[in-house]
Design an enzyme around this catalytic site. Structure first.
Site, PDB file in Angstrom:
ATOM      1  N   GLY A 170       0.817  -1.208   0.000  1.00 10.08           N
ATOM      2  CA  GLY A 170       0.000   0.000   0.000  1.00 10.08           C
ATOM      3  C   GLY A 170       0.851   1.258   0.000  1.00 10.08           C
ATOM      4  NE  ARG A 205      -0.312   5.293   1.374  1.00  4.40           N
ATOM      5  CZ  ARG A 205      -0.655   4.130   1.944  1.00  4.40           C
ATOM      6  NH1 ARG A 205      -1.782   3.533   1.597  1.00  4.40           N
ATOM      7  NH2 ARG A 205       0.108   3.582   2.873  1.00  4.40           N
ATOM      8  CB  THR A 220      -3.958  -0.914 -10.356  1.00  2.00           C
ATOM      9  OG1 THR A 220      -3.336  -1.979  -9.612  1.00  2.00           O
ATOM     10  CG2 THR A 220      -2.881  -0.057 -11.003  1.00  2.00           C
ATOM     11  CG  ASP A 237      -5.025  -9.521   2.769  1.00  2.00           C
ATOM     12  OD1 ASP A 237      -3.829  -9.845   2.846  1.00  2.00           O
ATOM     13  OD2 ASP A 237      -5.406  -8.336   2.671  1.00  2.00           O
TER      14      ASP A 237
END
Length: 289
Positions: free
Chosen positions: A74, A78, A84, A95
């Site tokens: 993550g 950024r 996307t 996960d």
């Protein structure tokens, strides 16, 4: 014939025509940095599954690193402006699948509680699928599943918009199940097959954290409480103090995470029902009996 428009910047080539080299420069979403991290997470998760039946230490290490990389992808998305939809779905699928595989193992190791683990798997998949589908249908194709307004659900808004709340809930939820997995290899309370034979003087001390049982591998095969494949691993005589501490310490957050899953499932269901009512109202079907 109509003359083709040319500009100085086009180097004498017609405007709007793409050369072969320009076409090849199209972005490859699959090779974005956060997606590469996602692939690494999958490799580590598969490795943890390979070691899961016999090597709890190796399994826990690989599984934990895979989970921690969830935060790193993550940050990379950024930093490099590479967020996307493919990456978001890849992340969620990884996960769900890794957690489910661990819960399946726990269900096999503790068949008396298999219904609980199966229920947790079902709740996890159902709540996230319902939420993703409701976001796609009701929010639009470009809407992120993390954009939950406070007016719709304060708890979901806090969960998805506050990165520390999200990280804490997810990390400690996984930590609980990892610690519970380690207890299957270290605590006679969780796995009675680790107890010494009946009448052994060490049976009382073996029930205490930090006093692993001295069990012979051959005694594990006839036990109905464990799979024969765990024999050698459970003979490693792991210390149960740390797993017990992690399990009890992370249990409250794990319960909060499951409650959030329930809230997510209920809110997403209601959101879809709102859409159904609006569509039926527009079609005039709400007046029919």
């Amino acid at each position: 014939m109509t003359a083709e428009r040319r500009t100085p910047q086009s180097n004498g080539k017609p405007v709007g025509s793409a050369t072969g080299s320009e076409a090849k420069k199209e972005e490859n979403i699959f090779l974005f940095v956060p997606n590469l991290i996602g692939y690494l997470r999958i490799v580590l998760a598969v490795g943890s599954l390979y070691f899961m039946p016999l090597h709890p230490r190796r399994c826990s290490f690989l599984y934990s690193v895979s989970c921690l990389l969830d935060a790193l992808d993550g940050m990379a998305a950024r930093k490099f402006s590479q967020s996307t939809r493919f990456g978001a779905v890849l992340d969620m699928i990884t996960d769900r699948c890794t957690t489910s595989c661990l819960l399946v193992f726990l269900a096999v190791a503790k068949p008396a509680y298999s219904a609980i683990f199966q229920g947790l798997i079902s709740l996890d998949f159902a709540s996230h699928y319902m939420h993703m589908y409701a976001t796609l249908v009701m929010g639009g194709q470009g809407e992120s599943h993390k954009n939950v307004s406070a007016s719709r659900s304060r708890i979901m808004n806090l969960y998805y918009t506050n990165k520390w709340v999200l990280f804490t809930c997810c990390a400690l939820n996984e930590l609980f199940f990892i610690a519970l997995y380690l207890l299957c290899f270290s605590s006679p309370i969780v796995t009675p097959a680790l107890l010494p034979p009946s009448g052994d003087a060490n049976i009382a001390s073996s029930m205490q954290p930090g006093s692993p049982a001295h069990i012979e591998p051959r005694l594990l095969f006839p036990s109905p409480f464990s799979a024969a494949a765990m024999e050698m691993a459970r003979a490693n005589k792991m210390d149960s103090t740390v797993p017990w501490t992690l399990t009890l310490g992370s249990a409250p957050i794990m319960l909060v995470k499951q409650w959030i899953n329930v809230v997510q499932l209920v809110k997403a269901s209601r959101w879809l029902a709102e859409g159904d009512r609006d569509e039926r109202k527009k079609a005039g079907l709400n007046k029919r009996r």
